[in-house]
Design a protein around this motif. Structure first.
Motif, PDB file in Angstrom:
ATOM      1  N   THR A 169      26.400  -7.565 -25.286  1.00 10.47           N
ATOM      2  CA  THR A 169      25.171  -7.606 -26.064  1.00 10.47           C
ATOM      3  C   THR A 169      24.309  -8.752 -25.554  1.00 10.47           C
ATOM      4  O   THR A 169      24.772  -9.627 -24.827  1.00 10.47           O
ATOM      5  N   ARG A 170      23.042  -8.722 -25.949  1.00 14.29           N
ATOM      6  CA  ARG A 170      22.080  -9.741 -25.519  1.00 14.29           C
ATOM      7  C   ARG A 170      21.359 -10.235 -26.755  1.00 14.29           C
ATOM      8  O   ARG A 170      21.055  -9.451 -27.653  1.00 14.29           O
ATOM      9  N   LEU A 171      21.088 -11.523 -26.821  1.00 12.58           N
ATOM     10  CA  LEU A 171      20.294 -12.044 -27.933  1.00 12.58           C
ATOM     11  C   LEU A 171      18.954 -11.327 -27.986  1.00 12.58           C
ATOM     12  O   LEU A 171      18.357 -11.063 -26.937  1.00 12.58           O
ATOM     13  N   ALA A 172      18.484 -11.021 -29.175  1.00 14.02           N
ATOM     14  CA  ALA A 172      17.162 -10.416 -29.314  1.00 14.02           C
ATOM     15  C   ALA A 172      16.100 -11.488 -29.080  1.00 14.02           C
ATOM     16  O   ALA A 172      16.260 -12.641 -29.486  1.00 14.02           O
ATOM     17  N   TYR A 173      15.060 -11.100 -28.396  1.00 11.42           N
ATOM     18  CA  TYR A 173      13.950 -12.023 -28.156  1.00 11.42           C
ATOM     19  C   TYR A 173      12.676 -11.378 -28.648  1.00 11.42           C
ATOM     20  O   TYR A 173      12.566 -10.172 -28.750  1.00 11.42           O
ATOM     21  N   GLY A 174      11.704 -12.188 -28.933  1.00 11.18           N
ATOM     22  CA  GLY A 174      10.431 -11.648 -29.386  1.00 11.18           C
ATOM     23  C   GLY A 174       9.525 -12.744 -29.871  1.00 11.18           C
ATOM     24  O   GLY A 174       9.550 -13.865 -29.356  1.00 11.18           O
ATOM     25  N   LEU A 175       8.748 -12.427 -30.873  1.00  7.56           N
ATOM     26  CA  LEU A 175       7.749 -13.362 -31.385  1.00  7.56           C
ATOM     27  C   LEU A 175       8.390 -14.436 -32.253  1.00  7.56           C
ATOM     28  O   LEU A 175       9.221 -14.122 -33.094  1.00  7.56           O
ATOM     29  N   PRO A 176       7.998 -15.691 -32.054  1.00  7.20           N
ATOM     30  CA  PRO A 176       8.543 -16.749 -32.895  1.00  7.20           C
ATOM     31  C   PRO A 176       7.890 -16.737 -34.274  1.00  7.20           C
ATOM     32  O   PRO A 176       6.767 -16.260 -34.438  1.00  7.20           O
ATOM     33  N   MET A 177       8.606 -17.247 -35.272  1.00  4.57           N
ATOM     34  CA  MET A 177       8.032 -17.367 -36.611  1.00  4.57           C
ATOM     35  C   MET A 177       6.806 -18.267 -36.542  1.00  4.57           C
ATOM     36  O   MET A 177       6.829 -19.314 -35.905  1.00  4.57           O
ATOM     37  N   GLY A 178       5.727 -17.840 -37.155  1.00  7.32           N
ATOM     38  CA  GLY A 178       4.505 -18.620 -37.162  1.00  7.32           C
ATOM     39  C   GLY A 178       3.654 -18.424 -35.917  1.00  7.32           C
ATOM     40  O   GLY A 178       2.603 -19.025 -35.772  1.00  7.32           O
ATOM     41  N   GLY A 179       4.108 -17.567 -34.993  1.00  5.75           N
ATOM     42  CA  GLY A 179       3.370 -17.337 -33.750  1.00  5.75           C
ATOM     43  C   GLY A 179       2.252 -16.323 -33.958  1.00  5.75           C
ATOM     44  O   GLY A 179       2.272 -15.519 -34.888  1.00  5.75           O
ATOM     45  N   ASP A 180       1.249 -16.365 -33.095  1.00  3.79           N
ATOM     46  CA  ASP A 180       0.131 -15.430 -33.140  1.00  3.79           C
ATOM     47  C   ASP A 180       0.287 -14.393 -32.038  1.00  3.79           C
ATOM     48  O   ASP A 180       0.586 -14.731 -30.889  1.00  3.79           O
ATOM     49  N   LEU A 181       0.071 -13.125 -32.384  1.00  5.84           N
ATOM     50  CA  LEU A 181       0.164 -12.051 -31.397  1.00  5.84           C
ATOM     51  C   LEU A 181      -0.751 -12.284 -30.201  1.00  5.84           C
ATOM     52  O   LEU A 181      -0.379 -12.019 -29.066  1.00  5.84           O
ATOM     53  N   GLU A 182      -1.943 -12.785 -30.470  1.00  3.58           N
ATOM     54  CA  GLU A 182      -2.919 -12.937 -29.388  1.00  3.58           C
ATOM     55  C   GLU A 182      -2.479 -13.934 -28.319  1.00  3.58           C
ATOM     56  O   GLU A 182      -2.944 -13.876 -27.193  1.00  3.58           O
ATOM     57  N   TYR A 183      -1.552 -14.836 -28.649  1.00  6.82           N
ATOM     58  CA  TYR A 183      -1.094 -15.833 -27.680  1.00  6.82           C
ATOM     59  C   TYR A 183       0.223 -15.462 -27.009  1.00  6.82           C
ATOM     60  O   TYR A 183       0.702 -16.164 -26.131  1.00  6.82           O
ATOM     61  N   ALA A 184       0.815 -14.347 -27.427  1.00 11.66           N
ATOM     62  CA  ALA A 184       2.104 -13.936 -26.858  1.00 11.66           C
ATOM     63  C   ALA A 184       1.890 -13.312 -25.484  1.00 11.66           C
ATOM     64  O   ALA A 184       0.943 -12.549 -25.272  1.00 11.66           O
ATOM     65  N   ASP A 185       2.792 -13.627 -24.552  1.00 10.70           N
ATOM     66  CA  ASP A 185       2.702 -13.023 -23.221  1.00 10.70           C
ATOM     67  C   ASP A 185       3.263 -11.604 -23.272  1.00 10.70           C
ATOM     68  O   ASP A 185       3.904 -11.197 -24.243  1.00 10.70           O
ATOM     69  N   GLU A 186       3.015 -10.835 -22.201  1.00  8.87           N
ATOM     70  CA  GLU A 186       3.414  -9.425 -22.174  1.00  8.87           C
ATOM     71  C   GLU A 186       4.927  -9.241 -22.306  1.00  8.87           C
ATOM     72  O   GLU A 186       5.392  -8.340 -22.996  1.00  8.87           O
ATOM     73  N   MET A 187       5.702 -10.095 -21.641  1.00  8.62           N
ATOM     74  CA  MET A 187       7.165  -9.963 -21.689  1.00  8.62           C
ATOM     75  C   MET A 187       7.685 -10.197 -23.113  1.00  8.62           C
ATOM     76  O   MET A 187       8.557  -9.473 -23.591  1.00  8.62           O
ATOM     77  N   THR A 188       7.127 -11.196 -23.798  1.00 10.53           N
ATOM     78  CA  THR A 188       7.539 -11.491 -25.175  1.00 10.53           C
ATOM     79  C   THR A 188       7.206 -10.319 -26.090  1.00 10.53           C
ATOM     80  O   THR A 188       8.034  -9.908 -26.913  1.00 10.53           O
ATOM     81  N   LEU A 189       6.006  -9.757 -25.940  1.00 11.77           N
ATOM     82  CA  LEU A 189       5.614  -8.607 -26.764  1.00 11.77           C
ATOM     83  C   LEU A 189       6.506  -7.405 -26.481  1.00 11.77           C
ATOM     84  O   LEU A 189       6.933  -6.708 -27.410  1.00 11.77           O
ATOM     85  N   GLN A 190       6.794  -7.162 -25.208  1.00  8.32           N
ATOM     86  CA  GLN A 190       7.667  -6.041 -24.844  1.00  8.32           C
ATOM     87  C   GLN A 190       9.043  -6.205 -25.495  1.00  8.32           C
ATOM     88  O   GLN A 190       9.584  -5.268 -26.077  1.00  8.32           O
ATOM     89  N   GLN A 191       9.606  -7.404 -25.431  1.00 10.52           N
ATOM     90  CA  GLN A 191      10.914  -7.648 -26.014  1.00 10.52           C
ATOM     91  C   GLN A 191      10.869  -7.550 -27.533  1.00 10.52           C
ATOM     92  O   GLN A 191      11.836  -7.127 -28.167  1.00 10.52           O
ATOM     93  N   ALA A 192       9.754  -7.948 -28.121  1.00  9.81           N
ATOM     94  CA  ALA A 192       9.605  -7.835 -29.583  1.00  9.81           C
ATOM     95  C   ALA A 192       9.621  -6.375 -30.005  1.00  9.81           C
ATOM     96  O   ALA A 192      10.247  -6.013 -31.003  1.00  9.81           O
ATOM     97  N   PHE A 193       8.943  -5.504 -29.237  1.00  9.00           N
ATOM     98  CA  PHE A 193       8.953  -4.080 -29.564  1.00  9.00           C
ATOM     99  C   PHE A 193      10.339  -3.478 -29.352  1.00  9.00           C
ATOM    100  O   PHE A 193      10.807  -2.695 -30.173  1.00  9.00           O
ATOM    101  N   GLU A 194      11.003  -3.849 -28.272  1.00 16.23           N
ATOM    102  CA  GLU A 194      12.336  -3.310 -27.986  1.00 16.23           C
ATOM    103  C   GLU A 194      13.359  -3.776 -29.026  1.00 16.23           C
ATOM    104  O   GLU A 194      14.282  -3.047 -29.348  1.00 16.23           O
TER     105      GLU A 194
END
Length: 199
Positions: A169-194
């Motif tokens: 298994t792999r740790l889930a990655y994505g958006l941090p608490m308190g983070g803004d979508l507009e500042y997230a990079d593409e890889m972070t957003l992709q991992q958040a959706f996955e």
């Protein structure tokens, strides 16, 4: 050329060896140390010597410890069939602060990085495979950083471990608490959706 006495120059130079310490910060620290009481300086010297001379890598998980095996490896309450694979000892500390993980650890001491000349043989992967064979491991949780090198290391480990019949298994990655979508990079957003989950 510096007009400081030689011992001060040596202290500044030594402090500048530390990561994140530039010349100005090293100078400030040196002058602070000089003004400390003798007891505090002696305490600092003793702490540095003890950390250097009495801390070593655990023979089981490769984490930093002052006893062998380390306290985590000795703890019989931990889930022995689950190993969290991390890059370095600082990652163990970060995960332990959360107090959710109850398995054991394996510290790789880095990640695969061809640019820096670090390959799989330079990491503690062979020791991990030996542990899987000898300790009846059921699951490996890979917790390397979400960087190109961390992902490459995770993929390499997965290819090594899966044929052994161990769940990976792999740790889930994505958006941090308190983070803004507009500042997230593409890889972070992709991992958040996955890594999305049902609410």
């Amino acid at each position: 050329m510096s007009s400081y006495p030689k011992p001060i120059n040596q202290l500044i130079e030594s402090l500048s060896y530390l990561p994140g310490i530039g010349p100005k910060t090293a100078e400030r620290l040196a002058f602070y140390i000089i003004t400390m009481s003798g007891n505090k300086v002696d305490h600092l010297i003793t702490a540095l010597q003890n950390a250097k001379n009495k801390v070593f890598n655990c023979s089981v998980c490769n984490n930093l410890t002052d006893r062998d095996p380390c306290l985590i490896c000795q703890d019989e309450r931990r889930e022995s069939g689950l190993i969290c694979v991390v890059q370095d000892p600082k990652d163990v500390i970060a995960i332990e602060k959360v107090r959710d993980f109850q398995g054991r650890y394996h510290v790789l001491q880095g990640v695969i990085s061809p640019m820096e000349g670090i390959g799989p043989d330079d990491l503690n992967m062979k020791e991990l495979l030996e542990r899987i064979n000898s300790e009846n491991i059921k699951e490996i949780l890979i917790a390397t950083d979400p960087t190109v090198e961390g992902e490459a290391t995770a993929m390499y480990l997965t290819k090594l471990v899966k044929p052994m019949g161990v769940k990976v298994t792999r740790l889930a990655y994505g958006l941090p608490m308190g983070g803004d979508l507009e500042y997230a990079d593409e890889m972070t957003l992709q991992q958040a959706f996955e890594g999305r989950k049902e609410m």
